[in-house]
Write an enzyme that holds these catalytic residues in place. Structure first.
Site, PDB file in Angstrom:
ATOM      1  N   HIS A 222      -0.724   3.564   3.826  1.00 20.74           N
ATOM      2  CA  HIS A 222      -1.276   2.142   4.235  1.00 20.74           C
ATOM      3  C   HIS A 222      -0.958   1.202   2.753  1.00 20.74           C
ATOM      4  CE1 HIS A 222      -3.587  -1.306   5.908  1.00 20.74           C
ATOM      5  NE2 HIS A 222      -4.044  -1.261   4.641  1.00 20.74           N
TER       6      HIS A 222
ATOM      7  N   ASP B  54      -0.515  10.204   9.880  1.00 19.39           N
ATOM      8  CA  ASP B  54       0.470   9.562   8.753  1.00 19.39           C
ATOM      9  C   ASP B  54       0.922   8.052   9.405  1.00 19.39           C
ATOM     10  OD1 ASP B  54       2.255   8.792   6.698  1.00 19.39           O
ATOM     11  OD2 ASP B  54       3.332  10.512   6.825  1.00 19.39           O
TER      12      ASP B  54
ATOM     13  N   GLU C 113      -4.528   5.289   3.184  1.00 17.25           N
ATOM     14  CA  GLU C 113      -4.459   4.399   2.169  1.00 17.25           C
ATOM     15  C   GLU C 113      -4.115   5.239   0.837  1.00 17.25           C
ATOM     16  OE1 GLU C 113      -6.011   0.143   0.698  1.00 17.25           O
ATOM     17  OE2 GLU C 113      -7.580   1.506   1.812  1.00 17.25           O
TER      18      GLU C 113
END
Length: 867
Positions: free
Chosen positions: A787, A836, A845
């Protein structure tokens, strides 16, 4: 930078959801009778979701029953030849499945080679997804923002008198639109405007970070025009997407809409199972193992009978044995077998572990971690704010212009004022009468925010590494990193950390300022803001005033930026790291050390004068780092100031703290609890503290480390954790506990701590239920889609994926608040709650405070395992 090891063809594998590790060596066992031979076949190579699929196992030799498995999970069993079993496929079986069968005869078992079947999910039904698109029922459920709408004759018209400065300042839309991943949708509408204008049409996640699923900009005139677009939902499914027209930042006009329609497959026709991607049955560290250290692998299998294994170098058997049955592993919800091949110490490349016919990814034995520290530290240059990231340091793919350097379209960070306006709870903030140059620093995580609190723990970790290097005479040379400062005659590690320290120093409130601040614990009630002398306090963060979507390169961020009110926690974070800075930089840059110490003293005094300005989750556009207990920050800051100055006032503050010399029980070092940082400093930095106190601090560190080490023995995957849940950033928990175990090794020389630190790396680099290396660029299945707004290749092919050495936050079985994670809630267990995916910010993240301990651990392993 490409991996130096050549790629290998992928071996046969089985999709699976679990694995296990041997805790002690297993001796080879020769069965009394040979195992039966099993051949597995299926009634089809592919199957629609309607099913069923018939599996047939043919057994040569004596067998009492056959057990059928999917992804290592028992499906059922049969006792009649030819052992047929029927699987009823459903949408949860979306993807490729590799089924296996085990024939059981007395005390021996034979396992078939896996047979893969593609389960097809197809839904061609078309449904109208918008309500009242002809406005025959007035405006319900349509809503507006920044203007009002009226309906007549099948049209909805918006009279836009104040278009604002951002596209989202004027909105017209509705929520609750269900979109399927992979679904094809057709959008059509008719629009006209009193004066020519343009606007955006979009579908997006209805909440931070407002991920866009579809965006189209159209031009309209006074003549009605019909627009039609077809798109495929490339993101994970979303049951409650928002459909919007964004009409702000244009000329004042009236825009009218009619015949608005969105058609496509109904939501929920294809929901993949959590973790049901193509994973390997045999799980191990996909990068490899050090020659003279433990080498443990794992395999999930329901059988309680040991399985045969062979370690292969090409076609040559290097070692063999049978698995140890670990049994039920609460953290993964799996039944695990373990393999120990630690006796193999000869360096080799391209090794493969075969367990009952199922083969691992190729791996190597050797100095497998020599590049990890450098790669992990490179994260920070990549994420610098306010400076170009140059190709000569990172490569063409990751080069980008400076972000938030004060040039269009950026609106900061060289002159930034305080947030002025209304927060999410309705509190009105008056702003402040000054601007700060808050340029520089590191982008904290996947967004473009910069946070003093999270910067504090990250800087502490890296400066602690620098102090350890100096204490143990480990070279920390100029030129060790690829950064612009290389060649200046100073440590590259300290050059990189200074980029963040300079930003943190700029976040301190100028002397003479009085600000309206919340005092005391006001959770759950409207805030009362009290005029407070604020000179020396430190602003909590600098972020956009609203969330931005994905992807977005930093220099293309158009959002206004703001300073958010100073807090006691942020102030003490600066006091702690600035005091640490004053001693670490003393020899190489005494002027900078003096500047740091002055700021640390100001911050300490300001925090003492305002000890109860707490951070709350009130604002959009950035993370809150909310905290209403700053006792740990006071203890840690006092420890750093005492270690630097030796002054009695700071020793008095230390002794007055109930946390003096303590280590948090069962928790790891992190931004929300800095107790361990204070105790680690007192235990390792030479001071005038009495020897008995130093010994007590070290004893407490060692006791905490032993608890983490012993916890690994209770886990099938040998990570130093307890319990069956995985919290946000669980991988950082593994790393920060490893920091404590590394310090314990420094104090004791006990190699068992080194071995469990390595077990943590084994977990992170592939020996886990997801068969996933959580570090980019390492292993056969590395992190690909973190992310991150720039490392966003999955959303925009012109952007890069992550560079090598970036660690994901990892499994999270507690918080499912993002739209990707939401579909896994209730369908995954502990360490299996991960995907993922760039949209899964609760699971995938990346942040500065996770890569900092990765760098620390990599450096520790490099030093502690050299012979």
């Amino acid at each position: 930078m490409p991996h130096p090891r050549p790629l290998h063809a992928r071996p046969p594998h089985l999709t699976a959801l679990s694995c296990a590790l041997i805790l002690s060596a297993c001796a080879a066992v020769t069965p009394a009778t040979p195992p039966p031979t099993v051949t597995l076949s299926s009634s089809a190579a592919s199957l629609d979701a309607s099913g069923p699929l018939r599996l047939t196992a043919t057994v040569t030799g004596s067998a009492s029953r056959v057990i059928f498995y999917d992804r290592g999970v028992k499906l059922g069993e049969d006792t009649t030849a030819p052992y047929e079993f029927t699987v009823n496929a459903d949408p949860a079986l979306n993807g490729t499945h590799a089924y296996s069968a085990q024939a059981v005869a007395g005390d021996v078992a034979g396992i078939s080679a896996p047979v893969s079947v593609q389960i097809r999910i197809a839904d061609t039904r078309t449904t109208e997804l918008l309500n009242n698109g002809d406005f025959s029922q007035g405006l319900n459920p349509w809503w507006t923002a920044g203007t009002a709408a009226t309906t007549t004759g099948g049209e909805a018209c918006l009279n836009i008198t104040q278009p604002g400065s951002n596209p989202w300042d004027v909105l017209f839309g509705q929520g609750g639109v269900g979109l399927n991943e992979g679904g094809t949708y057709t959008l059509s509408f008719t629009a006209r405007a009193a004066q020519p204008t343009s606007f955006k049409t979009l579908l997006q996640f209805d909440g931070a970070p407002y991920t866009n699923y579809f965006v189209q900009e159209v031009d309209v005139t006074s003549q009605p025009k019909t627009f039609t677009s077809t798109f495929t939902m490339a993101q994970p499914g979303d049951a409650k997407a928002a459909f919007q027209f964004q009409l702000g930042a244009k000329a004042a006009t009236t825009v009218c809409f009619s015949r608005i329609s969105l058609t496509g497959p109904a939501f929920g026709s294809a929901v993949p199972a959590a973790g049901a991607d193509d994973v390997n049955l045999v799980r191990l560290n996909q990068t490899g193992y050090l020659p003279d250290r433990p080498k443990l692998a794992a395999i999930p299998f329901e059988s309680d009978r040991p399985l045969p294994w062979t370690l292969l170098d090409g076609t040559r058997a290097v070692a063999s044995g049978v698995t140890r049955v670990f049994g039920a592993d609460a953290a993964s919800g799996e039944h695990l077998h373990q393999v120990d091949f630690s006796s193999v110490t000869t360096p080799a490349d391209g090794l493969v572990l075969d367990v009952a016919g199922f083969r691992s990814h190729p791996f190597r034995i050797g100095r497998v971690y020599d590049d990890l520290k450098r790669d992990a530290l490179a994260y920070f240059y990549h994420n610098r704010s306010g400076t170009p990231i140059e190709a000569k340091y990172v490569g063409d793919a990751w080069a980008r212009p400076a972000g938030h350097a004060g040039s269009s379209p950026n609106q900061g960070d060289t002159r930034v004022s305080c947030f002025k306006g209304t927060d999410q709870a309705g509190n009105v903030w008056p702003g402040c009468g000054y601007e700060l140059d808050a340029s520089g620093g590191w982008y904290d995580a996947g967004d473009h925010g910069k946070y003093v609190v999270n910067g504090g723990v990250s800087v502490w970790t890296l400066l602690n590494l620098a102090e350890r290097n100096a204490r143990l005479n480990i070279p920390d040379a100029d030129g060790s990193l690829s950064i612009p400062e290389s060649g200046n005659g100073r440590s590259d590690l300290l050059d990189e950390v200074r980029w963040e320290l300079d930003f943190m120093l700029r976040m301190q409130v100028p002397d003479g300022q009085t600000l309206a601040l919340p005092r005391g614990d006001q959770r759950g009630v409207p805030l009362t803001l009290t005029p407070t002398p604020a000179g020396g306090l430190v602003h909590q963060k600098l972020t956009d005033v609203a969330w931005t979507g994905l992807p977005l390169r930093p220099d293309q961020d158009p959002q206004p930026r703001a300073l958010y009110y100073p807090t006691t926690a942020a102030t003490l974070n600066l006091a702690g790291v600035a005091a640490q800075c004053a001693r670490v930089y003393r020899a190489s840059d005494p002027a900078f050390a003096d500047r740091c110490l002055s700021a640390a003293r100001r911050a300490w005094q300001a925090a003492k004068a305002a000890p109860d300005v707490y951070a709350y989750d009130l604002f959009v556009g950035g993370g809150p780092y909310d905290d209403t207990d700053v006792s740990d920050e006071f203890y840690w800051a006092a420890a750093e100031l005492y270690a630097t100055t030796g002054e009695a006032a700071f020793l008095e503050a230390l002794r007055a703290s109930p946390l003096f010399l303590q280590m948090p029980e069962g928790r790891e070092l992190g931004w929300s609890d800095l107790t361990a940082a204070g105790t680690l400093t007192l235990a390792s930095v030479p001071t005038a503290l009495p020897g008995a106190d130093v010994q007590q601090a070290r004893a407490n560190v060692v006791a905490a480390a032993r608890a983490f080490r012993d916890a690994a023995g209770t886990q099938g995957y040998r990570l130093p954790m307890t319990g069956a849940t995985a919290t946000w950033g669980s991988n950082s928990g593994v790393l920060n506990r490893s920091v404590v175990m590394g310090a314990a090794w420094d104090f004791t020389g006990d190699d068992s701590f080194v071995n469990v630190v390595l077990e943590g790396l084994n977990y992170l680099l592939g020996r886990n239920p997801m068969d996933k290396s959580y570090v980019s660029g390492y292993g056969e299945r590395p992190l690909l889609n973190p992310h991150h707004r720039f490392w966003a290749r999955s959303l925009d092919a012109s952007l890069p994926g992550p560079p090598r050495g970036v660690v994901s936050g990892g499994p999270n079985s507690v918080n499912f608040s993002d739209p990707v994670a939401a579909k896994f809630k209730g369908r995954c267990v502990g360490l299996r709650c991960y995907t993922d995916d760039i949209g899964a910010y609760t699971m995938n993240e990346v942040t500065i405070n996770w890569n900092a301990p990765l760098a620390w651990v990599a450096a520790f392993v490099e030093h502690s395992t050299r012979r």
